[in-house]
Design a protein around this motif. Structure first.
Motif, short mmCIF file in Angstrom:
data_model
loop_
_atom_site.label_atom_id
_atom_site.label_comp_id
_atom_site.label_asym_id
_atom_site.label_seq_id
_atom_site.Cartn_x
_atom_site.Cartn_y
_atom_site.Cartn_z
N UNK A 3 0.84 -1.20 0.00
CA UNK A 3 0.00 0.00 0.00
C UNK A 3 0.88 1.25 0.00
N UNK A 4 1.95 1.24 0.78
CA UNK A 4 2.87 2.38 0.82
C UNK A 4 3.49 2.63 -0.56
N UNK A 5 3.86 1.56 -1.25
CA UNK A 5 4.44 1.68 -2.59
C UNK A 5 3.43 2.30 -3.56
N UNK A 6 2.17 1.89 -3.46
CA UNK A 6 1.13 2.45 -4.32
C UNK A 6 0.96 3.93 -4.04
N UNK A 7 0.99 4.31 -2.76
CA UNK A 7 0.86 5.73 -2.39
C UNK A 7 1.99 6.56 -2.98
N UNK A 8 3.21 6.05 -2.88
CA UNK A 8 4.36 6.78 -3.42
C UNK A 8 4.23 6.95 -4.93
N UNK A 9 3.78 5.89 -5.61
CA UNK A 9 3.61 5.94 -7.06
C UNK A 9 2.54 6.96 -7.44
N UNK A 10 1.43 6.95 -6.70
CA UNK A 10 0.35 7.91 -6.98
C UNK A 10 0.81 9.35 -6.76
N UNK A 11 1.58 9.56 -5.71
CA UNK A 11 2.07 10.91 -5.42
C UNK A 11 3.02 11.38 -6.53
N UNK A 12 3.89 10.47 -6.98
CA UNK A 12 4.82 10.82 -8.06
C UNK A 12 4.05 11.14 -9.34
N UNK A 13 3.04 10.36 -9.64
CA UNK A 13 2.22 10.60 -10.83
C UNK A 13 1.49 11.93 -10.72
N UNK A 14 0.99 12.24 -9.53
CA UNK A 14 0.30 13.51 -9.31
C UNK A 14 1.24 14.68 -9.56
N UNK A 15 2.46 14.59 -9.06
CA UNK A 15 3.45 15.65 -9.28
C UNK A 15 3.75 15.83 -10.76
N UNK A 16 3.87 14.73 -11.48
CA UNK A 16 4.18 14.79 -12.91
C UNK A 16 3.01 15.37 -13.70
N UNK A 17 1.79 14.88 -13.41
CA UNK A 17 0.62 15.31 -14.18
C UNK A 17 0.28 16.78 -13.96
N UNK A 22 18.34 21.52 -10.86
CA UNK A 22 18.11 22.27 -12.11
C UNK A 22 18.10 21.32 -13.31
N UNK A 23 19.02 20.38 -13.33
CA UNK A 23 19.09 19.42 -14.44
C UNK A 23 17.86 18.51 -14.45
N UNK A 24 17.35 18.19 -13.28
CA UNK A 24 16.16 17.35 -13.20
C UNK A 24 14.94 18.08 -13.72
N UNK A 25 14.87 19.38 -13.48
CA UNK A 25 13.76 20.17 -14.01
C UNK A 25 13.82 20.21 -15.53
N UNK A 26 15.03 20.37 -16.06
CA UNK A 26 15.20 20.35 -17.51
C UNK A 26 14.82 18.97 -18.06
N UNK A 27 15.23 17.91 -17.34
CA UNK A 27 14.88 16.54 -17.74
C UNK A 27 13.38 16.37 -17.82
N UNK A 28 12.67 16.89 -16.84
CA UNK A 28 11.20 16.79 -16.82
C UNK A 28 10.59 17.58 -17.97
N UNK A 29 11.09 18.80 -18.19
CA UNK A 29 10.53 19.65 -19.24
C UNK A 29 10.75 19.07 -20.63
N UNK A 30 11.84 18.32 -20.80
CA UNK A 30 12.13 17.74 -22.11
C UNK A 30 11.49 16.38 -22.31
N UNK A 31 11.41 15.59 -21.22
CA UNK A 31 10.94 14.21 -21.35
C UNK A 31 9.78 13.89 -20.41
N UNK A 32 9.09 14.90 -19.92
CA UNK A 32 8.04 14.68 -18.92
C UNK A 32 6.74 14.16 -19.47
N UNK A 33 6.57 14.19 -20.77
CA UNK A 33 5.33 13.69 -21.37
C UNK A 33 5.34 12.17 -21.43
N UNK A 34 4.14 11.60 -21.45
CA UNK A 34 3.99 10.14 -21.46
C UNK A 34 4.71 9.51 -22.64
N UNK A 35 4.55 10.14 -23.82
CA UNK A 35 5.11 9.55 -25.03
C UNK A 35 6.64 9.46 -24.96
#
Length: 391
Positions: free
Chosen positions: A42-56, A122-135
């Motif tokens: 259950x804890x693993x599912x919560x962490x995954x959901x939180x990560x997905x929420x942050x990304x979406x 900073x590099x992680x933010x750039x990583x998200x902005x470039x590759x943050x989409x599902x595709x």
């Protein structure tokens, strides 16, 4: 301000309900420690959901170090369910040396994502902005996704085998196994297999730029919420039986000097063939004369108390002399009783369900299944054949 959609709210609902469920499972684990792997799940599912929420929602830019943290953790879902199933089988949670292999896929996944974790904020933010989409995420990590799904489905399948072993143990203890066979839990695991198969199909659609990929991911989140709700219901309704099952199963093992973590065996039994034959005769006489099987909740412990024969010896005699477990043995007598009731003209007004309950069954479904297994026909078909043969 990022837009909050219905799908984001579903993720928040999963996190909120998961938190309540986690607290409940941790409380249960203080008494019944085999629920601990389920709490971790259950804890693993919560962490995954939180990560997905942050990304979406894009909030990941405020917490960039959370980027991809959930990915290696997701691969632990299958092993946790497997450990839960194994713990239920033996009614205790215990790790062994070979369990290090259970986290080998997690370590492999962790090494793959390690370069990303070492990046600056900073590099992680750039990583998200470039590759943050599902595709783009699927395109860059397609093999990791396939690896994740394959590993978890493998462990889910192994968990089902563990529950099969658990069911055999339950049938050695009880004449009625309703609410004790963890049937819902096994359905949940099959549902998890379906969900991960759906995720793999979604990856395929996304990778080849086919339609409906996003819709399938949204359906995945809905199913995951349903699984959490059902896990909560299942744990709430079954954990109280686990303590009783543990005590009774342990008692049978201790009578033979065995450890509860080992399967029930008779190789070390001192019971001779002559003694076994006498015990078989004594059990049959008691069953015919006193009809204890009419008690819908009779357990092997109850029959042991009534006959003065130890639970382990009864189990051994039934297994070796009748080639049955306790559940099948008792239901065989119940079916014989049901046949007597069906053939008695005085009971012509009784429904088949009523006859089943009179014979000791506490479930219409169990009665019909046992009757057909023993006679090869349903109660209605048997009654019709009886009328034809008597006319």
């Amino acid at each position: 301000m990022p837009e909050i959609t219905i799908w984001n709210l579903i993720l928040l609902a999963e996190i909120g309900f998961g938190f309540i469920l986690l607290l409940f499972l941790l409380k249960v684990s203080t008494k019944l420690n085999w629920y601990l792997p389920l709490a971790i799940y259950v804890l693993l599912v919560m962490i995954d959901c939180y990560a997905e929420f942050l990304l979406q929602t894009g909030y990941i830019v405020n917490t960039p170090h959370f980027l991809y943290v959930n990915e290696p953790l997701n691969i632990l879902v299958g092993p946790m369910i497997y450990l839960y199933a194994r713990s239920q089988e033996f009614q205790r949670f215990k790790l062994v040396k070979t369990d290090i292999l259970l986290i080998a896929p997690f370590i492999t996944s962790l090494l793959v994502y390690l370069p990303t974790y070492a990046m600056s904020a900073a590099d992680k933010i750039i990583e998200f902005q470039e590759f943050g989409e599902l595709e783009s995420d699927v395109e860059n990590f397609v093999w990791e996704w396939i690896f994740l799904v394959s590993i978890n489905i493998t462990f889910f399948s192994a968990a089902l085998q563990r529950f099969k072993n658990y069911n055999e143990k339950i049938k050695a203890l009880y004449s009625n196994i309703n609410k004790r066979d963890l049937h819902l839990t096994q359905i949940l695991i099959r549902l998890c297999i379906a969900i991960y198969s759906l995720e793999l199909f979604s990856v395929f659609l996304t990778y080849y730029e086919l339609p409906f990929n996003t819709e399938l991911y949204n359906i995945y989140d809905i199913f995951q919420l349903i699984v959490l709700v059902l896990i909560g219901y299942d744990a709430l309704t079954t954990y109280k039986h686990s303590a009783t099952i543990k005590q009774e199963w342990q008692k049978i093992h201790l009578e033979d000097g065995q450890n509860i973590t080992e399967p029930l065996k008779y190789a070390t039994s001192t019971l001779t063939r002559k003694q076994s034959a006498k015990l078989k005769e004594k059990i049959e006489e008691y069953m015919d004369e006193h009809e204890p099987y009419l008690q819908s909740q009779i357990r092997i412990k109850d029959l042991a108390d009534l006959t003065g024969i130890s639970s382990h010896q009864i189990s051994q005699v039934i297994n070796e002399s009748f080639n049955q477990n306790f559940y099948e043995f008792i239901n065989t007598y119940r079916v014989k009783k049901a046949i007597e009731l069906i053939q008695d003209p005085k009971n012509s007004s009784l429904t088949f369900s009523a006859i089943g309950f009179e014979a000791g069954f506490n479930s219409k479904t169990t009665f019909y299944e046992a009757f057909k297994k023993t006679t090869g026909t349903t109660p209605a078909q048997y009654k019709s054949k009886s009328k034809i043969s008597n006319s």
